[in-house]
Design an enzyme around this catalytic site. Structure first.
Site, PDB file in Angstrom:
ATOM      1  N   CYS A 109       0.849  -1.177   0.000  1.00 35.84           N
ATOM      2  CA  CYS A 109       0.000   0.000   0.000  1.00 35.84           C
ATOM      3  C   CYS A 109       0.884   1.227   0.000  1.00 35.84           C
ATOM      4  O   CYS A 109       1.848   1.313   0.755  1.00 35.84           O
ATOM      5  CB  CYS A 109      -0.902  -0.021   1.222  1.00 35.84           C
ATOM      6  N   HIS A 258      -8.726  -3.728   3.002  1.00 39.84           N
ATOM      7  CA  HIS A 258      -7.616  -2.860   3.394  1.00 39.84           C
ATOM      8  C   HIS A 258      -7.954  -1.394   3.131  1.00 39.84           C
ATOM      9  O   HIS A 258      -7.783  -0.536   4.009  1.00 39.84           O
ATOM     10  CB  HIS A 258      -6.362  -3.256   2.608  1.00 39.84           C
ATOM     11  N   GLU A 259      -8.456  -1.113   1.938  1.00 40.10           N
ATOM     12  CA  GLU A 259      -8.752   0.271   1.585  1.00 40.10           C
ATOM     13  C   GLU A 259      -9.873   0.854   2.434  1.00 40.10           C
ATOM     14  O   GLU A 259      -9.855   2.036   2.787  1.00 40.10           O
ATOM     15  CB  GLU A 259      -9.100   0.366   0.100  1.00 40.10           C
ATOM     16  N   HIS A 262      -8.532   2.216   5.529  1.00 43.08           N
ATOM     17  CA  HIS A 262      -8.024   3.584   5.371  1.00 43.08           C
ATOM     18  C   HIS A 262      -9.164   4.593   5.303  1.00 43.08           C
ATOM     19  O   HIS A 262      -9.075   5.687   5.868  1.00 43.08           O
ATOM     20  CB  HIS A 262      -7.175   3.681   4.111  1.00 43.08           C
ATOM     21  N   HIS A 268      -1.203   2.123   8.619  1.00 38.93           N
ATOM     22  CA  HIS A 268      -0.640   0.788   8.472  1.00 38.93           C
ATOM     23  C   HIS A 268      -0.218   0.192   9.803  1.00 38.93           C
ATOM     24  O   HIS A 268       0.200   0.902  10.706  1.00 38.93           O
ATOM     25  CB  HIS A 268       0.551   0.813   7.519  1.00 38.93           C
TER      26      HIS A 268
END
Length: 302
Positions: A109, A258-259, A262, A268
């Site tokens: 990422c 994962h996104e 965010h 992270h």
């Protein structure tokens, strides 16, 4: 801003029409063993990599600015590599050894590990968390964005929409990713048809798509998203997408998980098994880890 960057040596790119194209991303293989004082063609690309992820900034050092665009392995580059090695639990020598190159060339990422000279990858939110499923304690190493942006409590019911023309095979895996986060947080996510009115806007794009963060062929970005409360989530339409653990393909659901982390405000984690760890190989799937969940709980005081 978040980028999933593909820095592996080889990638098979699968377009929606099934055409496959190979690309090489082993951009620093030939630099193995380089150290301070060397001058080798390609060190400039290494500097760009480290600048991208926050480790190197020649603008802060007037006397060293002349080295920003050359192939000199100077003192600032050595320090940047030492910091990178420390963050990724490597021997902090400042030498570009095989393990360091291997880590840099993993798909990852692209959110900067260091923002405004601040990193929390190794410090994280220290302290112990109880993992009830395995009955052992681990140290939390999740992190937040600078200033810890988050959605207000009045926006825990978030809507999302797909850009018109979004590939059909992506919709269900992305919806499952939202469902997983909803099952582990107070957030609720509902899909709507009005793209412009949605809190979270999802689309697939190629190259320069107007957000000043083009999908570069050099680093092969997989996707990028933005912290609260921007709400944009962009996938690279030219990459090798699949559903599940398929060799050579990048799992849409894992990438979306994962996104979304965010989008909710997580940075992270330095825990390799955590969903929010910076790298994600092809052919691999991941689910939420205790470190990810604890990070959300702490960010939102749950």
């Amino acid at each position: 801003m978040v980028l999933f960057s593909l820095l592996t040596r080889y990638s098979i790119l699968v377009h929606s029409n099934g055409e496959q194209i190979s690309h090489s991303f082993g951009f620093i293989d030939h630099l193995k063993g380089c150290h301070k004082g060397d001058k080798v063609r390609g060190i400039h690309e290494l500097k760009i990599y480290l600048e991208t992820f926050g480790y190197l900034n020649y603008n802060n050092y007037l006397k060293s600015q002349t080295h920003a665009t050359d192939d000199d392995f100077d003192e600032l580059l050595e320090f940047a590599i030492k910091t990178y090695q420390f963050n990724y639990h490597l021997k902090s020598t400042g030498v570009l050894d095989e393990k360091t190159i291997g880590m840099m060339e993993k798909p990852r990422c692209g959110v900067a590990d260091i923002i405004n000279s601040t990193t929390r990858m190794r410090s994280g939110q220290s302290g112990q968390q109880n993992n009830e499923s395995s009955h052992f304690h681990t140290v939390a190493h999740y992190a937040f964005f600078k200033s810890s942006p988050k959605w207000p409590a009045s926006k825990f019911n978030l809507t999302y929409a797909f850009l018109q023309g979004t590939r059909d095979d992506a919709r269900d895996p992305i919806a499952r990713a939202f469902h997983t986060w909803a099952a582990n947080t107070p957030f609720k996510f509902s899909q709507i048809q009005d793209y412009n009115a949605a809190d979270i806007k999802i689309g697939f794009y190629s190259g320069d798509h107007g957000d000043r963060v083009p999908f570069s062929s050099l680093y092969g970005a997989l996707a990028h998203a933005y912290p609260p409360s921007d709400g944009r989530l962009h996938f690279n339409a030219d990459q090798a997408w699949g559903v599940g653990a398929n060799k050579g393909l990048y799992d849409l659901e894992t990438t979306a998980l994962h996104e979304i982390g965010h989008l909710l405000g997580l940075g992270h984690s330095s825990v390799e098994d955590a969903l929010m760890y910076a790298t994600l190989p092809a052919g691999v799937t991941k689910g939420l880890h205790g470190d990810d969940i604890q990070g959300i709980k702490d960010l939102y005081d749950l």
